[in-house]
Motif scaffolding. Structure first.
Motif, PDB file in Angstrom:
ATOM      1  N   MET A   1       0.681  -1.312  -0.021  1.00  0.00           N
ATOM      2  CA  MET A   1       0.051  -0.108  -0.105  1.00  0.00           C
ATOM      3  C   MET A   1       0.861   1.157  -0.033  1.00  0.00           C
ATOM      4  SD  MET A   1      -2.890   0.985   0.312  1.00  0.00           S
ATOM      5  CE  MET A   1      -3.416   2.740  -0.037  1.00  0.00           C
ATOM      6  N   LYS A  16     -10.713   7.854  -5.175  1.00  0.00           N
ATOM      7  CA  LYS A  16     -11.088   6.659  -5.365  1.00  0.00           C
ATOM      8  C   LYS A  16     -12.512   6.255  -4.676  1.00  0.00           C
ATOM      9  CE  LYS A  16      -9.438   1.822  -4.210  1.00  0.00           C
ATOM     10  NZ  LYS A  16      -8.645   0.919  -3.641  1.00  0.00           N
ATOM     11  N   TYR A  17     -12.465   6.756  -3.427  1.00  0.00           N
ATOM     12  CA  TYR A  17     -13.666   6.526  -2.519  1.00  0.00           C
ATOM     13  C   TYR A  17     -14.798   7.789  -2.754  1.00  0.00           C
ATOM     14  CZ  TYR A  17     -11.700   2.490  -0.461  1.00  0.00           C
ATOM     15  OH  TYR A  17     -11.237   1.197  -0.555  1.00  0.00           O
ATOM     16  N   GLU A  86      -9.922  -0.082   5.863  1.00  0.00           N
ATOM     17  CA  GLU A  86      -9.922  -1.318   5.651  1.00  0.00           C
ATOM     18  C   GLU A  86      -9.103  -1.652   4.720  1.00  0.00           C
ATOM     19  OE1 GLU A  86     -13.839  -2.682   5.574  1.00  0.00           O
ATOM     20  OE2 GLU A  86     -14.034  -2.833   7.929  1.00  0.00           O
ATOM     21  N   ASP A  87      -9.044  -0.663   3.573  1.00  0.00           N
ATOM     22  CA  ASP A  87      -8.159  -0.825   2.432  1.00  0.00           C
ATOM     23  C   ASP A  87      -6.705  -0.242   2.679  1.00  0.00           C
ATOM     24  OD1 ASP A  87      -7.338  -0.819  -0.082  1.00  0.00           O
ATOM     25  OD2 ASP A  87      -8.637   0.893  -0.811  1.00  0.00           O
ATOM     26  N   THR A  88      -6.539   0.862   3.177  1.00  0.00           N
ATOM     27  CA  THR A  88      -5.281   1.479   3.457  1.00  0.00           C
ATOM     28  C   THR A  88      -4.721   0.621   4.435  1.00  0.00           C
ATOM     29  OG1 THR A  88      -6.019   3.078   5.044  1.00  0.00           O
ATOM     30  CG2 THR A  88      -6.091   3.605   2.585  1.00  0.00           C
ATOM     31  N   SER A  90      -4.842  -2.681   4.970  1.00  0.00           N
ATOM     32  CA  SER A  90      -5.014  -4.103   4.348  1.00  0.00           C
ATOM     33  C   SER A  90      -3.727  -4.887   4.575  1.00  0.00           C
ATOM     34  CB  SER A  90      -5.854  -4.408   3.206  1.00  0.00           C
ATOM     35  OG  SER A  90      -4.995  -3.646   2.351  1.00  0.00           O
TER      36      SER A  90
END
Length: 285
Positions: A1, A16-17, A86-88, A90
């Motif tokens: 990441m 992105k979000y 949860e993405d950054t 992961s």
């Protein structure tokens, strides 16, 4: 990441979000790796440490904490940030993301469950409108905390470490200094954040005392006296206390207590040290 301390990576995640900054949560994300390094080193995070991060945002500082700490709990109030975190985060297996309002958590129980028998370290880039309730909530919870290293509005940091007789000295200075030793470790200009705030910021480290530096018979009364003394700064201490609805002592009793301490009847609250406030509280009892 990708490291989020880099502004272009932060922008990429926000796009992105389709993330919109929430004014009500006072969101300003750090975009300066040097400041992040300073916070980690000031907080003295090691592989032995359990760290509580308040308001992780998109996980910028959380990534750094995960690299340096044994375990990290990141408490975030904004549900829109949970999938981003949860993405950054992961790629880290030593972090727990908690969707919760920090002010509603039972902090003492949380620390006992998460890190039994050991103190935790708190690190935060706090929303400025809610700094004081969060810090005082942590102290008053009597949770086992070693230190709190936080980014706050520069003026608030100055008030926390102010000394008697200065314009910044007040109820917040005394409350913080009753529980901890404050030290400003870095000043941070507005261009280190996105969006850019209107005020300067500072990183302050509060190392919690095992025992308060003064002995007082009634903690509640001590803080009531302190608040009443600074409610009307221009008034003398005697008048400030006499006008306060939650203080039951008459003018004569207050003057007598001050005289016994060798202080004049016209002294102002801003002249008294924490030790003198504790002495006054004990005298009045």
């Amino acid at each position: 990441m990708a490291t989020l301390g880099n502004p272009s990576n932060t922008i990429a995640v926000l796009q992105k979000y389709k993330f919109n900054f929430q004014k009500k949560f006072g969101q300003n994300f750090l975009i300066d790796t040097r400041v992040l390094d300073k916070i980690i080193s000031a907080a003295d995070i090691t592989k032995e440490d359990f760290v509580l991060e308040i308001g992780p945002g998109i996980g910028t500082m959380t990534q750094y904490l995960c690299e340096h700490a044994k375990r990290v709990a990141a408490v975030e109030i904004d549900k829109n940030l949970i999938p981003i975190l949860e993405d950054t985060l992961s790629s880290y297996n030593n972090v727990e993301i908690i969707h919760q309002d920090i002010l509603k958590m039972d902090m003492e129980r949380f620390v006992q469950e998460q890190n039994p028998g050991n103190p935790i370290k708190v690190v935060a880039n706090l929303p400025y409108y809610i700094t004081t309730p969060i810090i005082m909530g942590l102290f008053e919870s009597h949770a086992d905390i070693h230190s709190i290293t936080i980014m706050v509005q520069k003026e608030v940091a100055q008030r926390m470490q102010a000394v008697p007789g200065t314009k910044d000295y007040g109820a917040l200075s005394l409350a913080v200094q009753y529980y901890a030793k404050p030290e400003i470790v870095a000043n941070v200009p507005p261009n280190c954040f996105m969006p850019r705030p209107n005020v300067g910021s500072a990183v302050i480290r509060l190392i919690k005392y095992q025992e308060p530096p003064v002995s007082v018979n009634d903690e509640g009364q001590l803080f009531a006296l302190i608040r009443a003394s600074f409610n009307q700064r221009r008034k003398t201490l005697v008048n400030g206390l006499n006008n306060a609805s939650n203080i039951s002592y008459g003018k004569d009793e207050i003057v007598r207590a001050l005289e016994e301490m060798g202080l004049p009847a016209n002294v102002r609250g801003e002249a008294l040290t924490l030790e003198q406030f504790a002495q006054l509280s004990n005298q009045l009892r």
